[in-house]
Write a protein that holds these residues in place. Structure first.
Motif, PDB file in Angstrom:
ATOM      1  N   ARG A   1       0.811  -1.194   0.000  1.00 33.43           N
ATOM      2  CA  ARG A   1       0.000   0.000   0.000  1.00 33.43           C
ATOM      3  C   ARG A   1       0.852   1.254   0.000  1.00 33.43           C
ATOM      4  O   ARG A   1       0.564   2.219  -0.683  1.00 33.43           O
ATOM      5  CB  ARG A   1      -0.909   0.030   1.233  1.00 33.43           C
ATOM      6  CG  ARG A   1      -1.639   1.344   1.367  1.00 33.43           C
ATOM      7  CD  ARG A   1      -2.522   1.308   2.553  1.00 33.43           C
ATOM      8  NE  ARG A   1      -1.820   1.071   3.775  1.00 33.43           N
ATOM      9  CZ  ARG A   1      -1.092   1.957   4.400  1.00 33.43           C
ATOM     10  NH1 ARG A   1      -0.923   3.155   3.905  1.00 33.43           N
ATOM     11  NH2 ARG A   1      -0.517   1.669   5.535  1.00 33.43           N
TER      12      ARG A   1
ATOM     13  N   GLU B   1      -8.972   3.738   2.876  1.00 30.75           N
ATOM     14  CA  GLU B   1      -9.657   2.540   2.408  1.00 30.75           C
ATOM     15  C   GLU B   1     -10.784   2.889   1.443  1.00 30.75           C
ATOM     16  O   GLU B   1     -11.167   2.068   0.615  1.00 30.75           O
ATOM     17  CB  GLU B   1     -10.190   1.754   3.604  1.00 30.75           C
ATOM     18  CG  GLU B   1      -9.069   1.210   4.478  1.00 30.75           C
ATOM     19  CD  GLU B   1      -9.563   0.292   5.569  1.00 30.75           C
ATOM     20  OE1 GLU B   1      -8.997  -0.797   5.725  1.00 30.75           O
ATOM     21  OE2 GLU B   1     -10.524   0.672   6.264  1.00 30.75           O
TER      22      GLU B   1
ATOM     23  N   ASP C   1      -8.918   2.894  -1.863  1.00 31.07           N
ATOM     24  CA  ASP C   1      -7.909   1.838  -1.972  1.00 31.07           C
ATOM     25  C   ASP C   1      -6.516   2.442  -1.866  1.00 31.07           C
ATOM     26  O   ASP C   1      -5.579   2.023  -2.523  1.00 31.07           O
ATOM     27  CB  ASP C   1      -8.053   1.042  -3.273  1.00 31.07           C
ATOM     28  CG  ASP C   1      -7.322  -0.295  -3.219  1.00 31.07           C
ATOM     29  OD1 ASP C   1      -7.209  -0.864  -2.111  1.00 31.07           O
ATOM     30  OD2 ASP C   1      -6.840  -0.768  -4.267  1.00 31.07           O
TER      31      ASP C   1
ATOM     32  N   ASP D   1     -10.990  -4.721  -6.663  1.00 27.76           N
ATOM     33  CA  ASP D   1     -10.634  -3.305  -6.703  1.00 27.76           C
ATOM     34  C   ASP D   1      -9.228  -3.058  -6.161  1.00 27.76           C
ATOM     35  O   ASP D   1      -8.826  -1.902  -5.966  1.00 27.76           O
ATOM     36  CB  ASP D   1     -11.635  -2.480  -5.884  1.00 27.76           C
ATOM     37  CG  ASP D   1     -13.066  -2.714  -6.333  1.00 27.76           C
ATOM     38  OD1 ASP D   1     -13.314  -2.620  -7.548  1.00 27.76           O
ATOM     39  OD2 ASP D   1     -13.932  -2.994  -5.476  1.00 27.76           O
ATOM     40  N   ASP D   2      -8.491  -4.120  -5.932  1.00 26.00           N
ATOM     41  CA  ASP D   2      -7.153  -4.040  -5.345  1.00 26.00           C
ATOM     42  C   ASP D   2      -6.149  -3.618  -6.416  1.00 26.00           C
ATOM     43  O   ASP D   2      -5.736  -4.427  -7.247  1.00 26.00           O
ATOM     44  CB  ASP D   2      -6.783  -5.411  -4.764  1.00 26.00           C
ATOM     45  CG  ASP D   2      -5.475  -5.398  -3.991  1.00 26.00           C
ATOM     46  OD1 ASP D   2      -4.601  -4.573  -4.307  1.00 26.00           O
ATOM     47  OD2 ASP D   2      -5.328  -6.240  -3.083  1.00 26.00           O
TER      48      ASP D   2
ATOM     49  N   GLY E   1     -10.694  -3.664  -1.940  1.00 26.58           N
ATOM     50  CA  GLY E   1      -9.356  -3.209  -2.264  1.00 26.58           C
ATOM     51  C   GLY E   1      -8.293  -3.859  -1.400  1.00 26.58           C
ATOM     52  O   GLY E   1      -8.512  -4.908  -0.789  1.00 26.58           O
ATOM     53  N   HIS E   2      -7.136  -3.212  -1.346  1.00 28.79           N
ATOM     54  CA  HIS E   2      -6.010  -3.696  -0.540  1.00 28.79           C
ATOM     55  C   HIS E   2      -6.129  -3.065   0.844  1.00 28.79           C
ATOM     56  O   HIS E   2      -5.309  -2.250   1.264  1.00 28.79           O
ATOM     57  CB  HIS E   2      -4.700  -3.292  -1.218  1.00 28.79           C
ATOM     58  CG  HIS E   2      -3.551  -4.194  -0.910  1.00 28.79           C
ATOM     59  ND1 HIS E   2      -3.350  -5.394  -1.555  1.00 28.79           N
ATOM     60  CD2 HIS E   2      -2.541  -4.095  -0.023  1.00 28.79           C
ATOM     61  CE1 HIS E   2      -2.259  -5.974  -1.104  1.00 28.79           C
ATOM     62  NE2 HIS E   2      -1.761  -5.203  -0.156  1.00 28.79           N
ATOM     63  N   THR E   3      -7.191  -3.451   1.537  1.00 27.43           N
ATOM     64  CA  THR E   3      -7.578  -2.760   2.768  1.00 27.43           C
ATOM     65  C   THR E   3      -8.053  -3.748   3.821  1.00 27.43           C
ATOM     66  O   THR E   3      -8.469  -4.872   3.523  1.00 27.43           O
ATOM     67  CB  THR E   3      -8.731  -1.778   2.492  1.00 27.43           C
ATOM     68  OG1 THR E   3      -9.907  -2.523   2.125  1.00 27.43           O
ATOM     69  CG2 THR E   3      -8.383  -0.823   1.357  1.00 27.43           C
TER      70      THR E   3
END
Length: 497
Positions: A9, A191, A194, A442-443, A472-474
């Motif tokens: 991230r 978040e 993302d 959605d990442d 996402g990456h969350t």
């Protein structure tokens, strides 16, 4: 990851977003027919595609569309990000101020553009350094200065892509605000975007106040402010969590959180134990965290399966307790009878990608040590491994290299950079441990790498499960799938019993 590859991230997300904003934002235009002594009007709305190569920094390539406003005064250009440029004929030289991210400084060796017929083409060469390690990359930009009517349409299209800017049934309105003097541009990142920094631009009000109202689904949201390219947590919000890079993320909770994520005072609770021991492989003391199920102390004869749970890049052994609330999920799911109890061990991997000395430490020292200290069932049928982001890569890497130890691997949003695994050969790939892969669609950090890995696995006929969903990456995504992946692990252990 190794020190120079700050990709998850906080580097991939920031270099491919912050850097794109700065780089994409630093573009200029000149009409065809301009001479070296004449400057043409190039202000207005610019529609660009930026293609960044950050392979030396642990990533690969990232393309992103950007729409922004350029201001022109004579032969001088500027944008909202503090970037200035000078036109000379059809050429533009940009001056991009250094900015800091992840403990290091991004500087620009060269930033140029050529404008012709309202078409923009440019290249930017940058380095990142924290004084100890360094990496570099390039960004190529191509685009157009839009006509006024096209600019209105393009900006409306961008707004439509962000539904959180408009009320929606079930969502909760929340106004983010920040007072910061002399700021040129402030963005909300977290978040909700993302962790892309260029999605939600805040509006400047009176007395240096910046604000933005979003309409968000209920639950917890981590966020930061990006002030002229620098990431800052919200000092007016006392609720924070570690960001994995020696800093803090701010947290808000809207409405109710996921029930399984919260503490239930009316049920038995397991134990979370922070421990450590001297590692010969690492040459230093190494911490780890253990979760023991509620019934562990009640029956001194019963043994339990083992899950090795790995944290993400730059974080620590407490990440899954602190942000993942894994202890609450386990307590609630065990009490509800949705999973059978098992022990979880969470090692410290820093930024190692779980390779080299860290691999030796985990496999040859930590796992034997915890088996001596706790009542853990033996055999790979009662041993699983999982983890998120860098930990997702580690879950695949360690399971594949130690197929006699692990019977199940569950990578979550794994950042599969196979340059850390040169022995990996898809033409000879066999995977005896069961493999269950998760990733959010959605990442922007890991989804493309998951898709590439899945193609390789399918091509070689590897039996595995791949489960995608919006996210996402969350931690919102990982918290949302925790019940599911813990059930997968419990079912695996149960069928072996």
């Amino acid at each position: 990851m190794i020190n120079k590859t700050r990709t998850l991230r906080c580097f991939t997300g920031c270099i491919s977003a912050t850097l794109l904003l700065v780089l994409v934002g630093c573009k200029s235009n000149i009409e065809l027919g301009s001479t070296a002594s004449t400057c043409s009007l190039v202000g207005g709305t610019w529609d660009l595609i930026a293609d960044t190569d950050y392979s030396q920094c642990g990533g690969s390539g990232k393309k992103e569309k950007m729409i922004f406003t350029v201001t022109q005064q004579g032969c001088q250009l500027s944008n909202d990000y503090g970037v200035t440029g000078t036109i000379d004929g059809t050429d533009v030289q940009w001056k991009v101020p250094p900015w800091f991210i992840n403990g290091g400084e991004v500087t620009y060796l060269e930033a140029t553009a050529k404008i012709q017929d309202k078409k923009i083409e440019g290249g930017y060469y940058w380095t990142w350094s924290d004084g100890n390690t360094e990496c570099s990359g390039t960004t190529k930009v191509n685009g157009t200065i839009l006509a006024k009517e096209d600019a209105i349409s393009a900006q409306s299209e961008v707004k439509e892509k962000n539904p959180m800017l408009s009320p929606k049934e079930g969502n909760i309105a929340h106004t983010f605000s920040l007072k910061t003097p002399s700021a040129k541009a402030v963005y909300l990142a977290g978040e909700m975007s993302d962790w892309k920094e260029n999605v939600f631009k805040m509006q400047q009000g009176e007395n240096d106040n910046w604000s933005l109202t979003l309409y968000l689904p209920q639950g917890a949201w981590q966020y930061k402010f990006v002030v002229d390219g620098q990431w800052k947590y919200d000092q007016s919000n006392p609720k924070t969590t570690d960001d994995g890079f020696d800093g803090l993320n701010s947290v808000i909770v809207l409405g109710k959180e996921i029930a399984e994520l919260s503490v239930n005072q009316n049920i038995p609770h397991g134990s979370v134990i922070n421990s450590d021991f001297d590692s010969k492989a690492l040459g230093e003391n190494s911490p780890f965290t253990v979760y023991l199920p509620p019934a562990y102390s009640a029956d001194s004869q019963k043994s339990y399966p083992l899950l090795l749970l790995l944290h993400g890049y730059g974080s620590d052994q407490e990440q899954w307790v602190r942000d993942g609330k894994i202890q609450n999920f386990m307590d609630n799911l065990i009490h509800a009878g949705l999973i059978e109890p098992f022990i979880i061990v969470m090692p410290y991997g820093d930024k190692s990608q779980y390779v080299n000395n860290t691999e030796t430490h985990i496999m040859d020292e930590l796992i034997p040590y915890v088996r001596e200290q706790y009542r853990i069932k033996s055999g790979k049928t009662f041993t699983a491994i999982s983890g998120g982001s860098m930990g997702g890569f580690g879950a695949l890497y360690l399971a594949h290299r130690h197929q006699d130890v692990f019977g199940l691997s569950v990578p979550l949003s794994g950042y599969f950079d196979l340059s850390y695994y040169p022995e990996f050969n898809p033409k000879k790939f066999t995977m005896e441990p069961e493999l269950y892969i998760y990733c959010g669609t959605d990442d922007h950090i890991s989804f493309a790498r998951n898709e590439d890995l899945v193609k390789l696995l399918k091509k070689e006929g590897v039996d595995f499960t791949y489960k995608t969903a919006s996210g996402g990456h969350t931690w919102r995504y990982w918290n949302g799938i925790t019940t599911d992946f813990l059930t997968v692990i419990s079912d695996f252990f149960n069928k072996q019993a």
